[in-house]
Scaffold this motif. Structure first.
Motif, PDB file in Angstrom:
ATOM      1  N   GLY A  12       4.150  44.967  21.929  1.00  0.00           N
ATOM      2  CA  GLY A  12       3.148  44.294  21.106  1.00  0.00           C
ATOM      3  C   GLY A  12       3.661  43.831  19.751  1.00  0.00           C
ATOM      4  N   ASN A  13       4.910  44.127  19.436  1.00  0.00           N
ATOM      5  CA  ASN A  13       5.554  43.620  18.200  1.00  0.00           C
ATOM      6  C   ASN A  13       6.088  42.252  18.554  1.00  0.00           C
ATOM      7  OD1 ASN A  13       8.481  44.709  16.298  1.00  0.00           O
ATOM      8  ND2 ASN A  13       6.710  43.570  15.573  1.00  0.00           N
ATOM      9  N   ASP A  14       5.260  41.233  18.196  1.00  0.00           N
ATOM     10  CA  ASP A  14       5.455  39.904  18.776  1.00  0.00           C
ATOM     11  C   ASP A  14       6.071  38.906  17.819  1.00  0.00           C
ATOM     12  OD1 ASP A  14       3.137  40.047  17.180  1.00  0.00           O
ATOM     13  OD2 ASP A  14       2.160  38.412  18.268  1.00  0.00           O
ATOM     14  N   TYR A  15       7.016  38.140  18.357  1.00  0.00           N
ATOM     15  CA  TYR A  15       7.705  37.129  17.560  1.00  0.00           C
ATOM     16  C   TYR A  15       7.754  35.813  18.326  1.00  0.00           C
ATOM     17  CZ  TYR A  15       9.208  41.045  14.653  1.00  0.00           C
ATOM     18  OH  TYR A  15       9.214  42.151  13.823  1.00  0.00           O
ATOM     19  N   ILE A  16       7.986  34.738  17.572  1.00  0.00           N
ATOM     20  CA  ILE A  16       8.140  33.401  18.149  1.00  0.00           C
ATOM     21  C   ILE A  16       9.639  33.108  18.148  1.00  0.00           C
ATOM     22  CG2 ILE A  16       7.543  30.961  17.836  1.00  0.00           C
ATOM     23  CD1 ILE A  16       5.279  32.322  15.839  1.00  0.00           C
ATOM     24  N   VAL A  48      12.108  34.504  15.402  1.00  0.00           N
ATOM     25  CA  VAL A  48      13.480  34.945  15.692  1.00  0.00           C
ATOM     26  C   VAL A  48      14.282  33.735  16.159  1.00  0.00           C
ATOM     27  CG1 VAL A  48      14.949  36.407  17.160  1.00  0.00           C
ATOM     28  CG2 VAL A  48      12.742  37.282  16.344  1.00  0.00           C
ATOM     29  N   LEU A  49      15.450  33.539  15.549  1.00  0.00           N
ATOM     30  CA  LEU A  49      16.349  32.453  15.952  1.00  0.00           C
ATOM     31  C   LEU A  49      17.471  33.057  16.795  1.00  0.00           C
ATOM     32  CD1 LEU A  49      16.740  30.467  12.583  1.00  0.00           C
ATOM     33  CD2 LEU A  49      14.829  30.463  14.236  1.00  0.00           C
ATOM     34  N   ILE A  50      17.706  32.492  17.973  1.00  0.00           N
ATOM     35  CA  ILE A  50      18.807  32.923  18.850  1.00  0.00           C
ATOM     36  C   ILE A  50      19.915  31.900  18.661  1.00  0.00           C
ATOM     37  CG2 ILE A  50      19.486  33.426  21.232  1.00  0.00           C
ATOM     38  CD1 ILE A  50      16.468  33.943  21.817  1.00  0.00           C
ATOM     39  N   CYS A  51      20.961  32.317  17.924  1.00  0.00           N
ATOM     40  CA  CYS A  51      21.977  31.381  17.423  1.00  0.00           C
ATOM     41  C   CYS A  51      23.333  31.622  18.076  1.00  0.00           C
ATOM     42  CB  CYS A  51      22.119  31.570  15.916  1.00  0.00           C
ATOM     43  SG  CYS A  51      20.578  31.467  14.985  1.00  0.00           S
ATOM     44  N   PRO A  52      24.237  30.646  17.979  1.00  0.00           N
ATOM     45  CA  PRO A  52      25.601  30.855  18.509  1.00  0.00           C
ATOM     46  C   PRO A  52      26.302  31.975  17.733  1.00  0.00           C
ATOM     47  CG  PRO A  52      25.177  28.521  18.012  1.00  0.00           C
ATOM     48  CD  PRO A  52      24.029  29.298  17.431  1.00  0.00           C
TER      49      PRO A  52
END
Ligand SMILES: N[C@H](CCC[C@H](N)C(=O)O)C(=O)O
Length: 279
Positions: A12-16, A48-52
């Protein structure tokens, strides 16, 4: 500009989440404030950014709902691992993710063709870290006496890559966490802010926890916070080292094991929905 996102959560700890392996996200701090709003935005505890990454499968950058950047996020890193596995970026059971607090290793839990959770090697706690200068008369590693909001508490401060203040109380369900969390944030004890965990001991391998997060307020779960709570409980002699401790949170349960050399956190990672954001 249209940006695809995935809404995911851990207990339930939700992020975009944004795939920055493909896209560029402009001004993430202000975007976090805009999109986290649960009425005028998508709604979430942050983005949250998923980065190289040149040293891991990907790099995680997370921003709280107020736009401040966090250095580590236990619930989010499990969702990053899930995204990397499910999308085919890294179809392995062991996935590494670079964070502002070092590279973390995840053992993914797989069901069919999808990841459903992970066990994360969170690294060891740092006791009395520099970002928590609680140097008071009688300060001690476990149970430093303080006065916050006119009331007396005993606090245990440690870092799990981000700052935590653990408070053991006889009961936590009825606490007014909005005002209590704000009292701790405004106490002057934590100039860089702090994630505060209010913990009730249910047994030698079971804790109940509520959390007021730096930058997001009360959240339904906090992965680094659950680890901090178990480490503090072990240090206080309330739980045994190397025991799997169930941490009950409002959004679900996490399992934490404070092993001799590190801390392992196990929990779910789930997709709520996908969409496109106008940014
Ligand atoms: N609010 C935290 C980051 C998120 C941590 C939490 N959501 C977790 O799962 O560990 C901070 O600013 O240090």
């Amino acid at each position: 500009m249209q940006l695809p996102f995935v809404k995911m959560h851990g207990c339930g700890n939700d992020y975009i989440y944004f795939d920055c392996l493909k896209h560029t996200v402009p001004k993430p701090a202000s975007l976090a404030k805009q999109l986290s709003d649960r009425h005028f935005g998508i709604g979430g505890d942050g983005i949250v950014l998923i980065c190289p990454s040149s040293v891991a499968a990907a790099r995680m950058r997370m921003y709280n709902a107020d736009g401040s950047e966090g250095k580590m996020c236990g619930n989010a890193i499990r969702c990053v691992g899930k995204y990397l596995y499910d999308s085919g970026y890294c179809k392995k059971r062991q996935i590494t993710v670079e964070t502002a607090s070092g590279i973390k290793t995840l053992q993914m839990q797989i069901a069919g063709s999808r990841a459903v959770g992970a066990t994360v090697d969170m690294g060891p706690p740092v006791w009395r870290p520099e970002q928590i200068p609680v140097d008071l008369p009688g300060a001690r590693v476990v149970g430093t006496p303080v006065k916050v909001g006119g009331r007396r508490y005993e606090i245990t401060c440690l870092s799990m890559g981000n700052p935590h203040c653990v408070v053991f109380l006889p009961a936590v369900e009825q606490l007014d966490l909005v005002s209590l969390g704000r009292d701790f944030e405004r106490s002057g004890l934590f100039p860089q802010g702090v994630n505060t965990e209010f913990v009730q001991v249910l047994g030698p391998d079971q804790l109940r926890m509520r959390v007021h997060e730096r930058g997001s307020g009360e959240t339904l779960a906090c992965g680094t916070g659950a680890c901090a709570a178990v480490c503090a409980a072990v240090a206080a002699g309330l739980c045994a080292r190397n025991t799997e401790v169930q941490v009950q949170l409002r959004g679900g349960a996490l399992t934490v094991r404070y092993a001799p050399e590190t801390v392992y956190m196990t929990g779910p990672a789930e997709v709520a929905f996908t969409g496109t954001a106008e940014v």
